[in-house]
Design a protein around this motif. Sequence first.
Motif, short mmCIF file in Angstrom:
data_model
loop_
_atom_site.label_atom_id
_atom_site.label_comp_id
_atom_site.label_asym_id
_atom_site.label_seq_id
_atom_site.Cartn_x
_atom_site.Cartn_y
_atom_site.Cartn_z
N ALA A 152 -7.72 -4.41 -3.24
CA ALA A 152 -7.37 -3.15 -3.89
C ALA A 152 -6.96 -2.14 -2.83
O ALA A 152 -7.33 -2.25 -1.66
CB ALA A 152 -8.54 -2.61 -4.71
N GLY A 153 -6.18 -1.14 -3.24
CA GLY A 153 -5.75 -0.09 -2.34
C GLY A 153 -4.88 0.89 -3.09
O GLY A 153 -4.69 0.78 -4.30
N THR A 154 -4.34 1.87 -2.39
CA THR A 154 -3.34 2.75 -2.98
C THR A 154 -2.04 1.97 -3.11
O THR A 154 -1.90 0.87 -2.57
CB THR A 154 -3.12 3.99 -2.12
OG1 THR A 154 -2.54 3.58 -0.86
CG2 THR A 154 -4.42 4.74 -1.87
N ILE A 155 -1.06 2.54 -3.79
CA ILE A 155 0.21 1.85 -3.94
C ILE A 155 0.90 1.64 -2.59
O ILE A 155 1.52 0.61 -2.35
CB ILE A 155 1.15 2.61 -4.92
CG1 ILE A 155 2.45 1.85 -5.15
CG2 ILE A 155 1.41 4.03 -4.43
CD1 ILE A 155 2.30 0.49 -5.79
N HIS A 156 0.74 2.59 -1.68
CA HIS A 156 1.36 2.44 -0.36
C HIS A 156 0.57 1.46 0.52
O HIS A 156 1.16 0.80 1.38
CB HIS A 156 1.58 3.78 0.33
CG HIS A 156 0.57 4.83 0.07
ND1 HIS A 156 0.11 5.15 -1.18
CD2 HIS A 156 -0.10 5.68 0.92
CE1 HIS A 156 -0.77 6.12 -1.11
NE2 HIS A 156 -0.93 6.46 0.16
N ASP A 157 -0.75 1.36 0.32
CA ASP A 157 -1.51 0.31 1.01
C ASP A 157 -1.03 -1.07 0.56
O ASP A 157 -0.93 -1.99 1.37
CB ASP A 157 -3.01 0.43 0.69
CG ASP A 157 -3.63 1.69 1.24
OD1 ASP A 157 -3.27 2.09 2.36
OD2 ASP A 157 -4.48 2.28 0.56
N TYR A 158 -0.74 -1.19 -0.73
CA TYR A 158 -0.24 -2.46 -1.27
C TYR A 158 1.07 -2.85 -0.61
O TYR A 158 1.25 -3.99 -0.17
CB TYR A 158 -0.06 -2.34 -2.79
CG TYR A 158 0.79 -3.42 -3.39
CD1 TYR A 158 0.30 -4.71 -3.58
CD2 TYR A 158 2.12 -3.16 -3.76
CE1 TYR A 158 1.10 -5.72 -4.12
CE2 TYR A 158 2.92 -4.15 -4.30
CZ TYR A 158 2.41 -5.43 -4.48
OH TYR A 158 3.21 -6.42 -5.00
N VAL A 159 2.01 -1.89 -0.50
CA VAL A 159 3.31 -2.20 0.10
C VAL A 159 3.15 -2.62 1.56
O VAL A 159 3.77 -3.60 2.01
CB VAL A 159 4.27 -0.99 -0.03
CG1 VAL A 159 5.53 -1.21 0.80
CG2 VAL A 159 4.63 -0.78 -1.50
N VAL A 160 2.32 -1.93 2.31
CA VAL A 160 2.08 -2.31 3.71
C VAL A 160 1.49 -3.71 3.79
O VAL A 160 1.91 -4.53 4.62
CB VAL A 160 1.14 -1.28 4.39
CG1 VAL A 160 0.67 -1.80 5.76
CG2 VAL A 160 1.85 0.05 4.57
N ALA A 161 0.53 -4.02 2.92
CA ALA A 161 -0.09 -5.34 2.93
C ALA A 161 0.92 -6.43 2.61
O ALA A 161 0.89 -7.52 3.21
CB ALA A 161 -1.24 -5.39 1.91
N MET A 162 1.85 -6.16 1.70
CA MET A 162 2.86 -7.15 1.35
C MET A 162 3.87 -7.34 2.48
O MET A 162 4.25 -8.46 2.81
CB MET A 162 3.58 -6.74 0.06
CG MET A 162 2.70 -6.66 -1.18
SD MET A 162 1.74 -8.17 -1.54
CE MET A 162 0.10 -7.68 -0.97
N LEU A 163 4.31 -6.24 3.09
CA LEU A 163 5.30 -6.34 4.17
C LEU A 163 4.75 -7.11 5.36
O LEU A 163 5.49 -7.87 6.02
CB LEU A 163 5.72 -4.94 4.62
CG LEU A 163 6.56 -4.11 3.65
CD1 LEU A 163 6.86 -2.74 4.25
CD2 LEU A 163 7.86 -4.83 3.29
#
Length: 451
Positions: free
Chosen positions: A184-195
């Motif tokens: 779980a994370g913020t939406i921008h944490d999610y994008v960083v994790a995916m990149l």
Amino acid sequence: MMADNQAIGLSPCATPGTLCVLGIDLGTTSVKAALVIETEQGQIVAQSCSRETQAQADSLAAGAQGMEQDVQRIIKALNECLAAFPREHLQRVSRIGISGQMHGVVFWKTNQGCKWAKSGTGHTFQPGEVSHLITWQDGRCSSSFLSSLPQPQSHLSLATGFGCTTIYWYLKNSPDFLKPYDAAGTIHDYVVAMLCDLERPLMSVQNAASWGYFNSRSKSWNTEILRESGFPLDLLPEVGDPGDIAGRMSHDWHGIPKGTEVGIALGDFQCSVYSCMTERTDAVLNISTSAQLTVPMPLGFQPPETPDSLSAVAYFPYFDGYEVLESNVYTQMINAALAQNDTRLSICPTVFGERHMPEQLASVTSITASDLSLGHVTRALCHGIIQNLHSMLPFQHLKEAGVKRILGSGSALSKNEVLKQEVEKIFPFPVIYGKDVDAAVGAAMVMLHRR
């Protein structure tokens, strides 16, 4: 769909040693990307693009109180933004800074959070096993529910829309919802994790503080408090400092080279301030959909160890320490005439209340027949907005903090002369207008200044 795409030549990027950084902001209603380059003259925005996300989604669990967004639509808008940049420009990007709407939470399954695919501009990713984003505007956690939660060891009081309070809500009301997810994370944490293909999310102290149950002095979660109440600790991200590198891109992305450094996700509020505050003696006043008055704290400042639920001032981690106070007021703005210099009409504009005083709703007093013209109402409304900010962070406090000028920004302020007049009446500092904040540019600047 709203689109904004502006560009200038990128010849300075060809200069050896010049940094080209991409800044991204995942906002509440739109996504913005800005390509910032560093020249001998300073930083310039070489190109920017924004897209409305149109991501609002129904909340099956919380009904009308829920505020959720479709992550698929957010990422679609992000991909459209980057696809609008010339590929040869993106190929020069050496770092990426990402910010976004704070407090909210999105859940995903590790290693299945996204799917990468080739496209005409390189690789792109699409969300995989991902929940809706429950946003900072979410209202499912009532005052009675919040009061039933354990007291945090933090300087910030709990509020609905915070990541940890939302997780507690699911534990009580819909525990099966959480079972498919292990991250779980913020939406921008999610994008960083995916990149970066992170095995576990990495969150900055800025975003962690905005989630609740985070001690900013020790830079750690309240794990004992959370464990005793049955909170799923495995959903908590690891925490790092703003400006740290979260990882490197696992794929090329719209032409941005594989291996490009990606910074840990930052708070949009902090990045907005960072984009325009140039001196420690500046205060930043931003009025648009919401209003914030922000000043830096002295170096070495530490926030209180326990929250003060009645305080109108909130402390947020900035860069290189704790430096920002913030007061929020959510209000509707209208254009007004300048014919009325004063009025007896009094308007308290807190339509949505305040986080420290949610029961303080809007009101109109001292109503007389002669004070009901558009000029009177507009003047009273503008005065009420600025006076409300002043009541939370008075002029004297700004003076004691060493403030010497106010930087005015935001569309509501820049387009409304009445608001400007009221600012200058109530805050007797020099006011400089036109210093518009930009979280995407701020995120890029953070990465430019990293050495």
